[in-house]
Write an enzyme that holds these catalytic residues in place. Sequence first.
Site, PDB file in Angstrom:
ATOM      1  N   CYS A   1       0.827  -1.215   0.000  1.00  0.00           N
ATOM      2  CA  CYS A   1       0.000   0.000   0.000  1.00  0.00           C
ATOM      3  C   CYS A   1       0.859   1.263   0.000  1.00  0.00           C
ATOM      4  O   CYS A   1       1.466   1.580  -1.018  1.00  0.00           O
ATOM      5  CB  CYS A   1      -0.997  -0.068   1.156  1.00  0.00           C
ATOM      6  SG  CYS A   1      -2.413   1.000   0.895  1.00  0.00           S
TER       7      CYS A   1
ATOM      8  N   HIS B   1      -3.029  -5.328   1.660  1.00  0.00           N
ATOM      9  CA  HIS B   1      -2.323  -5.576   2.929  1.00  0.00           C
ATOM     10  C   HIS B   1      -2.395  -7.032   3.356  1.00  0.00           C
ATOM     11  O   HIS B   1      -3.222  -7.372   4.210  1.00  0.00           O
ATOM     12  CB  HIS B   1      -3.001  -4.767   4.048  1.00  0.00           C
ATOM     13  CG  HIS B   1      -2.866  -3.296   3.946  1.00  0.00           C
ATOM     14  ND1 HIS B   1      -1.848  -2.601   4.557  1.00  0.00           N
ATOM     15  CD2 HIS B   1      -3.628  -2.375   3.318  1.00  0.00           C
ATOM     16  CE1 HIS B   1      -1.986  -1.312   4.318  1.00  0.00           C
ATOM     17  NE2 HIS B   1      -3.052  -1.145   3.563  1.00  0.00           N
TER      18      HIS B   1
ATOM     19  N   GLU C   1      -0.595  -8.490   5.363  1.00  0.00           N
ATOM     20  CA  GLU C   1      -0.205  -8.590   6.783  1.00  0.00           C
ATOM     21  C   GLU C   1      -1.419  -8.524   7.709  1.00  0.00           C
ATOM     22  O   GLU C   1      -1.305  -8.797   8.899  1.00  0.00           O
ATOM     23  CB  GLU C   1       0.815  -7.492   7.138  1.00  0.00           C
ATOM     24  CG  GLU C   1       0.275  -6.071   7.246  1.00  0.00           C
ATOM     25  CD  GLU C   1       0.093  -5.373   5.899  1.00  0.00           C
ATOM     26  OE1 GLU C   1       0.174  -6.039   4.850  1.00  0.00           O
ATOM     27  OE2 GLU C   1      -0.145  -4.149   5.904  1.00  0.00           O
TER      28      GLU C   1
HETATM   29  N1  GLN Z   1      -3.448   6.349   0.848  1.00  0.00           N
HETATM   30  C1  GLN Z   1      -2.269   6.078   1.591  1.00  0.00           C
HETATM   31  C2  GLN Z   1      -1.063   6.830   1.041  1.00  0.00           C
HETATM   32  O1  GLN Z   1      -1.151   7.593   0.129  1.00  0.00           O
HETATM   33  C3  GLN Z   1      -1.966   4.609   1.605  1.00  0.00           C
HETATM   34  C4  GLN Z   1      -2.956   3.884   2.463  1.00  0.00           C
HETATM   35  C5  GLN Z   1      -2.446   2.621   3.094  1.00  0.00           C
HETATM   36  O2  GLN Z   1      -1.236   2.366   3.184  1.00  0.00           O
HETATM   37  N2  GLN Z   1      -3.342   1.843   3.625  1.00  0.00           N
HETATM   38  O3  GLN Z   1      -0.015   6.682   1.572  1.00  0.00           O
END
Ligand code: GLN
Length: 201
Positions: A81, A175, A177
């Site tokens: 992410c 994710h 994890e």
């Molecule tokens: N939207 C977040 C960002 O720009 C990422 C979100 C996440 O890691 N769950 O960093």
Amino acid sequence: MSTPVIGVLALQGDVREHLVALAAADAVARPVRRPEELAEIDGLVIPGGESTTISKLAVLFGVMEPLRARVRDGMPVYGTCAGLIMLADKILDPRSGQETIGGIDMIVRRNAFGRQNESFEASVDVKGVPGDPVEGVFIRAPWVESVGAETEVLAEHEGHIVAVRQGNALATSFHPELTGDHRLHALFVEMVHASRAADSL
Ligand code: GLN
């Protein structure tokens, strides 16, 4: 060969969950935030969280350049992410002052799947992960807008790229994890083993 030591970049984000998942995938896992600590690991996970914050803290802690150097040298890295955003060579819509470590030839779009309250779960078929699809948890997730010739697409969701690999760098929009399914961490631990074996030739 001995158990690999894998760091989790511990500036911000869901560090603890990655430490647990890595330990379950038979790695020695430890949080990393200082340049000296980077020298002691065989691979690194960059967690989910907020990529702008992680970027700013990495610069503040003096770890951004050392991170870039180790990724350039081929240290295996896995970003989830916000971590995927940190590994992108280019962000389509960066916040001002936002930098990335880079390492994967791709352009990413932040928050592409919508806002926090539009977070969702979906089954994702990931190349290289045997068995059933992975349950992908998408939280204000980015997607990959486009990739370069060297970047392999490992998974898509509704026509958008959500998992990629380039050499020793792996990244997912979602994710793993958070699900208790450690197959993606196991894949990453395998990459770390392969990289150490190649280094010792
Ligand atoms: N939207 C977040 C960002 O720009 C990422 C979100 C996440 O890691 N769950 O960093």
